[in-house]
Design a protein around this motif. Structure first.
Motif, PDB file in Angstrom:
ATOM      1  N   ALA A 142      51.150  55.643  61.660  1.00  0.00           N
ATOM      2  CA  ALA A 142      52.431  56.322  61.432  1.00  0.00           C
ATOM      3  C   ALA A 142      53.214  55.392  60.390  1.00  0.00           C
ATOM      4  O   ALA A 142      53.920  55.875  59.563  1.00  0.00           O
ATOM      5  CB  ALA A 142      53.296  56.248  62.641  1.00  0.00           C
ATOM      6  N   ASN A 143      53.192  54.080  60.522  1.00  0.00           N
ATOM      7  CA  ASN A 143      54.078  53.334  59.660  1.00  0.00           C
ATOM      8  C   ASN A 143      53.399  52.843  58.567  1.00  0.00           C
ATOM      9  O   ASN A 143      54.337  52.201  57.575  1.00  0.00           O
ATOM     10  CB  ASN A 143      54.470  52.230  60.494  1.00  0.00           C
ATOM     11  CG  ASN A 143      55.364  52.564  61.776  1.00  0.00           C
ATOM     12  OD1 ASN A 143      55.997  53.382  61.855  1.00  0.00           O
ATOM     13  ND2 ASN A 143      55.580  51.439  62.639  1.00  0.00           N
ATOM     14  N   ALA A 144      52.351  52.800  58.261  1.00  0.00           N
ATOM     15  CA  ALA A 144      51.591  52.130  57.096  1.00  0.00           C
ATOM     16  C   ALA A 144      50.795  53.331  56.363  1.00  0.00           C
ATOM     17  O   ALA A 144      51.015  53.808  55.296  1.00  0.00           O
ATOM     18  CB  ALA A 144      50.534  51.107  57.375  1.00  0.00           C
ATOM     19  N   THR A 145      49.730  53.794  57.052  1.00  0.00           N
ATOM     20  CA  THR A 145      48.759  54.739  56.589  1.00  0.00           C
ATOM     21  C   THR A 145      49.474  55.990  56.050  1.00  0.00           C
ATOM     22  O   THR A 145      49.313  56.446  54.954  1.00  0.00           O
ATOM     23  CB  THR A 145      47.814  55.133  57.252  1.00  0.00           C
ATOM     24  OG1 THR A 145      46.787  53.827  57.782  1.00  0.00           O
ATOM     25  CG2 THR A 145      46.461  56.025  56.740  1.00  0.00           C
ATOM     26  N   GLY A 146      50.190  56.525  56.914  1.00  0.00           N
ATOM     27  CA  GLY A 146      50.833  57.851  56.468  1.00  0.00           C
ATOM     28  C   GLY A 146      52.078  57.552  55.612  1.00  0.00           C
ATOM     29  O   GLY A 146      52.082  58.534  54.629  1.00  0.00           O
ATOM     30  N   VAL A 147      52.644  56.551  55.586  1.00  0.00           N
ATOM     31  CA  VAL A 147      53.848  56.367  54.707  1.00  0.00           C
ATOM     32  C   VAL A 147      53.190  55.996  53.209  1.00  0.00           C
ATOM     33  O   VAL A 147      53.650  56.559  52.267  1.00  0.00           O
ATOM     34  CB  VAL A 147      54.499  55.066  55.026  1.00  0.00           C
ATOM     35  CG1 VAL A 147      55.438  54.674  53.997  1.00  0.00           C
ATOM     36  CG2 VAL A 147      55.226  55.154  56.532  1.00  0.00           C
ATOM     37  N   ALA A 148      51.905  55.370  53.233  1.00  0.00           N
ATOM     38  CA  ALA A 148      51.178  55.190  52.217  1.00  0.00           C
ATOM     39  C   ALA A 148      50.985  56.573  51.377  1.00  0.00           C
ATOM     40  O   ALA A 148      51.142  56.861  49.995  1.00  0.00           O
ATOM     41  CB  ALA A 148      50.007  54.182  52.286  1.00  0.00           C
ATOM     42  N   ALA A 149      50.443  57.547  52.349  1.00  0.00           N
ATOM     43  CA  ALA A 149      50.038  59.015  51.724  1.00  0.00           C
ATOM     44  C   ALA A 149      51.163  59.814  51.089  1.00  0.00           C
ATOM     45  O   ALA A 149      51.392  60.278  50.126  1.00  0.00           O
ATOM     46  CB  ALA A 149      49.332  59.771  52.973  1.00  0.00           C
ATOM     47  N   LEU A 150      52.351  59.204  51.886  1.00  0.00           N
ATOM     48  CA  LEU A 150      53.359  60.069  51.480  1.00  0.00           C
ATOM     49  C   LEU A 150      54.277  59.528  50.262  1.00  0.00           C
ATOM     50  O   LEU A 150      54.724  60.136  49.341  1.00  0.00           O
ATOM     51  CB  LEU A 150      54.740  59.775  52.742  1.00  0.00           C
ATOM     52  CG  LEU A 150      56.056  60.437  52.203  1.00  0.00           C
ATOM     53  CD1 LEU A 150      55.907  61.955  52.502  1.00  0.00           C
ATOM     54  CD2 LEU A 150      56.985  60.220  53.534  1.00  0.00           C
ATOM     55  N   ALA A 151      53.916  58.240  49.965  1.00  0.00           N
ATOM     56  CA  ALA A 151      54.360  57.548  48.708  1.00  0.00           C
ATOM     57  C   ALA A 151      53.377  57.922  47.576  1.00  0.00           C
ATOM     58  O   ALA A 151      54.143  58.010  46.573  1.00  0.00           O
ATOM     59  CB  ALA A 151      54.181  55.934  48.978  1.00  0.00           C
ATOM     60  N   ALA A 152      52.292  58.102  47.771  1.00  0.00           N
ATOM     61  CA  ALA A 152      51.631  58.854  46.766  1.00  0.00           C
ATOM     62  C   ALA A 152      51.976  60.373  46.445  1.00  0.00           C
ATOM     63  O   ALA A 152      52.053  60.562  45.231  1.00  0.00           O
ATOM     64  CB  ALA A 152      50.015  58.795  47.291  1.00  0.00           C
ATOM     65  N   VAL A 153      52.403  61.060  47.380  1.00  0.00           N
ATOM     66  CA  VAL A 153      52.803  62.275  47.205  1.00  0.00           C
ATOM     67  C   VAL A 153      54.337  62.138  46.295  1.00  0.00           C
ATOM     68  O   VAL A 153      54.437  62.927  45.355  1.00  0.00           O
ATOM     69  CB  VAL A 153      53.055  63.037  48.439  1.00  0.00           C
ATOM     70  CG1 VAL A 153      54.062  64.400  48.123  1.00  0.00           C
ATOM     71  CG2 VAL A 153      51.883  63.719  48.877  1.00  0.00           C
ATOM     72  N   ALA A 154      55.087  61.422  46.793  1.00  0.00           N
ATOM     73  CA  ALA A 154      56.343  61.297  45.961  1.00  0.00           C
ATOM     74  C   ALA A 154      56.253  60.805  44.300  1.00  0.00           C
ATOM     75  O   ALA A 154      56.715  61.323  43.597  1.00  0.00           O
ATOM     76  CB  ALA A 154      57.275  60.299  46.858  1.00  0.00           C
ATOM     77  N   ALA A 155      55.241  59.738  44.190  1.00  0.00           N
ATOM     78  CA  ALA A 155      55.048  59.217  43.230  1.00  0.00           C
ATOM     79  C   ALA A 155      54.347  60.304  42.110  1.00  0.00           C
ATOM     80  O   ALA A 155      54.786  60.273  40.888  1.00  0.00           O
ATOM     81  CB  ALA A 155      54.198  57.988  42.817  1.00  0.00           C
ATOM     82  N   GLU A 156      53.435  61.080  42.547  1.00  0.00           N
ATOM     83  CA  GLU A 156      52.697  62.114  41.880  1.00  0.00           C
ATOM     84  C   GLU A 156      53.718  63.098  41.414  1.00  0.00           C
ATOM     85  O   GLU A 156      53.651  63.871  40.220  1.00  0.00           O
ATOM     86  CB  GLU A 156      51.469  62.707  42.755  1.00  0.00           C
ATOM     87  CG  GLU A 156      50.828  63.830  41.990  1.00  0.00           C
ATOM     88  CD  GLU A 156      50.195  63.285  40.649  1.00  0.00           C
ATOM     89  OE1 GLU A 156      49.830  64.259  39.827  1.00  0.00           O
ATOM     90  OE2 GLU A 156      49.874  62.275  40.620  1.00  0.00           O
ATOM     91  N   ASN A 157      54.840  63.692  42.117  1.00  0.00           N
ATOM     92  CA  ASN A 157      55.568  64.706  42.160  1.00  0.00           C
ATOM     93  C   ASN A 157      57.227  64.158  41.616  1.00  0.00           C
ATOM     94  O   ASN A 157      58.035  65.284  41.582  1.00  0.00           O
ATOM     95  CB  ASN A 157      55.582  65.624  43.028  1.00  0.00           C
ATOM     96  CG  ASN A 157      54.367  66.141  43.478  1.00  0.00           C
ATOM     97  OD1 ASN A 157      53.819  67.060  42.940  1.00  0.00           O
ATOM     98  ND2 ASN A 157      53.616  65.323  44.306  1.00  0.00           N
ATOM     99  N   GLY A 158      57.088  63.119  41.109  1.00  0.00           N
ATOM    100  CA  GLY A 158      58.513  62.735  40.717  1.00  0.00           C
ATOM    101  C   GLY A 158      59.745  62.731  41.757  1.00  0.00           C
ATOM    102  O   GLY A 158      60.795  63.024  41.398  1.00  0.00           O
TER     103      GLY A 158
END
Length: 472
Positions: free
Chosen positions: A263-279
């Motif tokens: 919840a605190n690391a793996t999921g957040v890293a995936a969310l960060a990738a989505v945010a970076a990719e889509n501005g």
């Protein structure tokens, strides 16, 4: 022909976010050269770092070719390669500037940044005119557009060439007048962890406008393999991640360790990738547990991460993942109190039931109410504070947990001396299960967020208001 040069400059237009740029052009007898788009220099002048993903060119062979007025759900950087155009831009976004107009002639030495929702239209003033534009989204048949009639009497665009003498498409002629236009709604905001204490406070702060979405883990699982395609992410401007695994003691067990990291690391890293990719701007709520509590004085944002237990380690890993997103806020907080079961409610209950508690007195910090975190997050977003880490807690003098307990007892009309202060080691000496190490010093320095204009509410005053509301 003598050499000539023109410097880069930005000019405001009266429509928020619509900025006209004079481009740097250098020429001599051989011709000219210009920097059509230069990220570092232009963002320094205020151009949003909008992350273009596509470059298009529109060629028009005849004078008077007229296109628009189209408002698109993405940002555009428009410039002329050859020729000259008259441009008209109309704000078609929800808000006080709806219907505002700006016009200008654009030649190869000028360009304009057109933000999402601002209608753009062009009329060629020279033959063989080509204009080029960068956009930060790929065309999609499901994207939502807003249109305005070129001849609308309300905005009254002063076209250099009358519209009855130019080439216009039948579709553009059929667009509605301003009175019939549905304004383009703001880009979406997604709040994760909506069912939790902070999630509920965020709902109270941001409200239920159509562009605000609230999601629980059942609605959006950050660990799911299809996260990258779970939404049309280009429609989102901001994600506020209030979801977390917070069972600090349970995190010390094998199953808890796995769940905390997911919840605190793996999921957040995936969310960060989505945010970076889509501005997308990513707001992530962190914890004082990323520190070991050994520092003398308040922790600044750039203090070295030294988490003691699994929960703190997983949160620190999530913070690092979020820091890779160009537009991010890591909001670090401590001693969170919100609606529902919490330390203050427990102390109230013990006071009323005649129980005299033993409470740790060697951990120092400040209470932070969820409403305060929500208010601070909204402040950072609305004031477009520089990206980065911000400490956000209640203000005032630090206290111990025992001090907080005594304040609760006193406010409830009970003798605060019924609370006995003990060390952390004494308190957990008889614990039957695993216990997480706690930082002794959880005081966070608030200087950075205060510099943005945010004034943290005094923690003691907030506690008093919270208790008074509870007795309503």
């Amino acid at each position: 022909m003598t050499e000539f040069s023109k410097p880069l400059a930005a000019r405001e237009t009266g429509i928020p976010g619509l900025v006209l740029f004079d481009l740097p052009v250098h020429g001599d007898s051989r011709g000219w050269f210009k920097e059509n788009w230069q990220r570092e220099k232009m963002t320094a002048l205020g151009l949003p770092d909008f992350g273009p993903v596509q470059n298009n060119v529109s060629f028009n062979d005849a004078i008077g070719t007229t296109r628009g007025i189209h408002a698109e759900p993405w940002d555009k950087w428009v410039s002329v390669a050859t020729g000259r155009i008259f441009g008209a831009w109309v704000d078609l976004r929800e808000g006080p500037t709806f219907g505002a107009v700006f016009t200008a002639e654009i030649d190869p030495s000028t360009a304009i940044f057109v933000p999402r929702g601002v209608g753009n239209s062009y009329q060629t003033l020279e033959p063989d005119t080509a204009y080029t534009y960068l956009v930060n989204d790929h065309w999609s048949p499901t994207a939502s557009y807003t249109f305005l009639n070129l001849a609308d009497e309300t905005v009254a665009v002063p076209w250099p060439i009358p519209l009855d003498r130019v080439e216009i498409s039948a579709k553009d002629l059929a667009h509605p007048r301003l009175a019939d236009v549905t304004p383009m709604a703001p880009a979406k905001v997604l709040v994760l962890g909506a069912a939790g204490q902070l999630g509920r406070a965020l709902r109270a702060e941001f409200g239920d406008a159509p562009h605000i979405e609230y999601a629980t883990r059942a609605d959006l699982d950050l660990t799911a393999a299809d996260l990258a395609t779970a939404r049309r992410w280009r429609d989102y401007d901001t994600i506020v991640n209030a979801a977390a695994y917070t069972a600090v003691d349970l995190a010390e067990t094998p199953d808890g360790r796995q769940d905390a990291w997911a919840a605190n690391a793996t999921g957040v890293a995936a969310l960060a990738a989505v945010a970076a990719e889509n501005g997308i701007t990513l707001v992530h709520v962190s914890s004082d547990y990323v520190f070991d509590g050994s520092l003398r004085g308040a922790y600044p944002e750039d203090a070295a991460l030294r988490p003691l237990g699994v929960y703190g380690q997983s949160k620190a890993a999530g913070d690092l993942a979020v820091s890779t997103v160009p537009r991010h806020y890591v909001v670090r907080t401590s001693w969170v109190i919100g609606d529902g079961k919490n330390f203050v409610r427990t102390m109230q209950s013990l006071a009323e039931r005649g129980v005299d508690p033993r409470v740790v007195d060697d951990q120092m910090g400040r209470l932070t109410f969820t409403e305060e975190i929500a208010r601070g997050i909204r402040h950072l977003l609305e004031h477009r504070a520089p990206a980065g880490v911000y400490n956000l807690t209640g203000g005032g003098d630090p206290t111990s947990w025992a001090d907080v307990a005594r304040a609760v007892f006193a406010a409830a009309g009970h003798d605060p001396s019924r609370v006995t202060g003990v060390s952390t080691d004494e308190y957990f000496a008889s614990a039957s299960g695993p216990t997480a190490p706690r930082p002794r010093n959880s005081v966070l320095d608030l200087t950075k967020i205060e510099a943005t204009g945010f004034v943290p509410a005094d923690a003691a005053a907030s506690l008093q208001s919270y208790l008074e509301a509870a007795h309503g």
